[in-house]
Design a protein around this motif. Structure first.
Motif, short mmCIF file in Angstrom:
data_model
loop_
_atom_site.label_atom_id
_atom_site.label_comp_id
_atom_site.label_asym_id
_atom_site.label_seq_id
_atom_site.Cartn_x
_atom_site.Cartn_y
_atom_site.Cartn_z
N ARG A 38 0.83 -1.20 0.00
CA ARG A 38 0.00 0.00 0.00
C ARG A 38 0.87 1.25 0.00
O ARG A 38 0.62 2.20 -0.73
N MET A 39 1.90 1.24 0.83
CA MET A 39 2.79 2.40 0.89
C MET A 39 3.60 2.56 -0.40
O MET A 39 3.79 3.68 -0.88
N LEU A 40 4.08 1.48 -0.98
CA LEU A 40 4.82 1.58 -2.24
C LEU A 40 3.93 2.14 -3.35
O LEU A 40 4.36 2.99 -4.13
N ASN A 41 2.70 1.68 -3.40
CA ASN A 41 1.78 2.16 -4.43
C ASN A 41 1.41 3.62 -4.24
O ASN A 41 1.01 4.28 -5.20
N ASN A 42 1.52 4.13 -3.02
CA ASN A 42 1.11 5.51 -2.73
C ASN A 42 2.29 6.44 -2.46
O ASN A 42 2.09 7.54 -1.95
N SER A 43 3.50 6.02 -2.81
CA SER A 43 4.69 6.84 -2.57
C SER A 43 5.54 6.90 -3.84
O SER A 43 6.58 6.25 -3.94
N PRO A 44 5.11 7.68 -4.82
CA PRO A 44 5.78 7.67 -6.13
C PRO A 44 7.22 8.17 -6.13
O PRO A 44 7.97 7.88 -7.06
N ASN A 45 7.65 8.90 -5.11
CA ASN A 45 9.00 9.47 -5.10
C ASN A 45 9.93 8.82 -4.08
O ASN A 45 10.98 9.36 -3.76
N LEU A 46 9.56 7.64 -3.60
CA LEU A 46 10.35 6.94 -2.59
C LEU A 46 11.72 6.56 -3.14
O LEU A 46 11.83 5.99 -4.23
N ARG A 47 12.76 6.87 -2.38
CA ARG A 47 14.14 6.56 -2.79
C ARG A 47 14.80 5.51 -1.90
O ARG A 47 15.73 4.85 -2.31
N TYR A 48 14.33 5.39 -0.66
CA TYR A 48 14.96 4.48 0.31
C TYR A 48 13.88 3.68 1.01
O TYR A 48 12.90 4.24 1.51
N LEU A 49 14.04 2.36 1.03
CA LEU A 49 13.10 1.48 1.71
C LEU A 49 13.87 0.54 2.61
O LEU A 49 14.84 -0.09 2.18
N LYS A 50 13.44 0.46 3.86
CA LYS A 50 14.07 -0.45 4.82
C LYS A 50 12.99 -1.29 5.48
O LYS A 50 11.99 -0.77 5.94
N LEU A 51 13.22 -2.59 5.54
CA LEU A 51 12.37 -3.51 6.27
C LEU A 51 13.17 -3.95 7.50
O LEU A 51 14.36 -4.24 7.39
N TYR A 52 12.53 -3.97 8.64
CA TYR A 52 13.22 -4.34 9.87
C TYR A 52 12.23 -5.04 10.79
O TYR A 52 11.03 -5.01 10.58
N LYS A 53 12.76 -5.69 11.80
CA LYS A 53 11.91 -6.37 12.77
C LYS A 53 12.18 -5.78 14.14
O LYS A 53 13.26 -5.91 14.68
N ARG A 54 11.17 -5.09 14.67
CA ARG A 54 11.30 -4.45 15.98
C ARG A 54 11.03 -5.45 17.10
O ARG A 54 11.58 -5.38 18.17
N CYS A 55 10.15 -6.37 16.84
CA CYS A 55 9.78 -7.34 17.86
C CYS A 55 9.47 -8.67 17.18
O CYS A 55 9.32 -8.72 15.98
N ILE A 56 9.36 -9.70 17.95
CA ILE A 56 8.98 -11.00 17.39
C ILE A 56 7.57 -11.28 17.87
O ILE A 56 7.35 -11.49 19.05
N LYS A 57 6.64 -11.25 16.96
CA LYS A 57 5.24 -11.40 17.32
C LYS A 57 4.68 -12.75 16.92
O LYS A 57 4.11 -13.46 17.70
N SER A 58 4.80 -13.07 15.66
CA SER A 58 4.08 -14.21 15.14
C SER A 58 4.99 -15.11 14.33
O SER A 58 5.90 -14.64 13.66
N GLU A 59 4.73 -16.37 14.41
CA GLU A 59 5.44 -17.33 13.57
C GLU A 59 4.79 -17.42 12.19
O GLU A 59 5.34 -17.99 11.28
N LEU A 60 3.59 -16.87 12.07
CA LEU A 60 2.90 -16.89 10.79
C LEU A 60 3.60 -15.96 9.81
O LEU A 60 4.04 -14.88 10.18
N ARG A 61 3.72 -16.38 8.57
CA ARG A 61 4.38 -15.58 7.56
C ARG A 61 3.32 -15.03 6.60
O ARG A 61 2.31 -15.69 6.34
N PRO A 62 3.55 -13.85 6.06
CA PRO A 62 2.60 -13.33 5.07
C PRO A 62 2.70 -14.16 3.81
O PRO A 62 3.74 -14.76 3.53
N SER A 63 1.63 -14.21 3.06
CA SER A 63 1.72 -14.94 1.80
C SER A 63 1.97 -13.94 0.69
O SER A 63 1.32 -12.91 0.60
#
Length: 154
Positions: free
Chosen positions: A50-75
């Motif tokens: 959703r954010m990628l589709n709504n941020s046409p000028n994005l230059r830097y993207l970082k994915l990180y894990k702040r906490c460990i919540k779920s063992e379930l993975r997104p599909s």
């Protein structure tokens, strides 16, 4: 509603726990150049897209894990359209706590395949991973659209 009022922000750090009702469809973050998204919740992938589709000028993207919540993975499913920022602007993609499972690999593959302006991809596997060499080898052989793109491992 608060996030919608930040549509002129240049930098955002989001965690799904605090961004569940992100913004209604159509909210565009034209000024956003730097985005960080936490991957601790199963629904992080929908927030990211959703954010990628709504941020046409994005230059830097970082994915990180702040906490460990779920063992379930997104599909992951191949997207029907490619966000504009991937094709025209995104230069740096960073992933902390990369686990190297199939969904993660497919996400990196999508970014590499569609990131025409990518210069740097930084992958930091989870510290306890014994599969670091295998992960780095798999990612090194993924096709890239940007000839300038370099993958670095930390």
């Amino acid at each position: 509603k608060l996030l919608c009022s930040l549509s002129s922000a240049k930098r955002l750090v989001l965690c799904f726990q605090t961004s569940k009702n992100l913004c209604h469809v159509g909210s565009v973050f034209h000024c956003l150049k730097h985005l960080q998204i936490c991957t601790c919740e199963t629904e992080w992938l929908s927030l990211l897209m959703r954010m990628l589709n709504n941020s046409p000028n994005l230059r830097y993207l970082k994915l990180y894990k702040r906490c460990i919540k779920s063992e379930l993975r997104p599909s992951w499913s191949e997207q029907s359209s490619v966000p504009e920022c991937l094709v025209t602007r995104l230069e740096t993609f960073e992933w902390d706590e990369y686990e190297g499972n199939e969904e993660d690999k497919e996400m990196v593959e999508f970014i590499l395949k569609n990131g025409f302006c990518l210069k740097k991809v930084i992958i930091k596997p989870i510290p306890t991973s014994r599969k670091k060499l295998k992960m780095s080898t798999e990612l090194a052989f993924l096709p890239r659209s940007s000839p300038a793109c370099r993958i670095m491992y930390d």
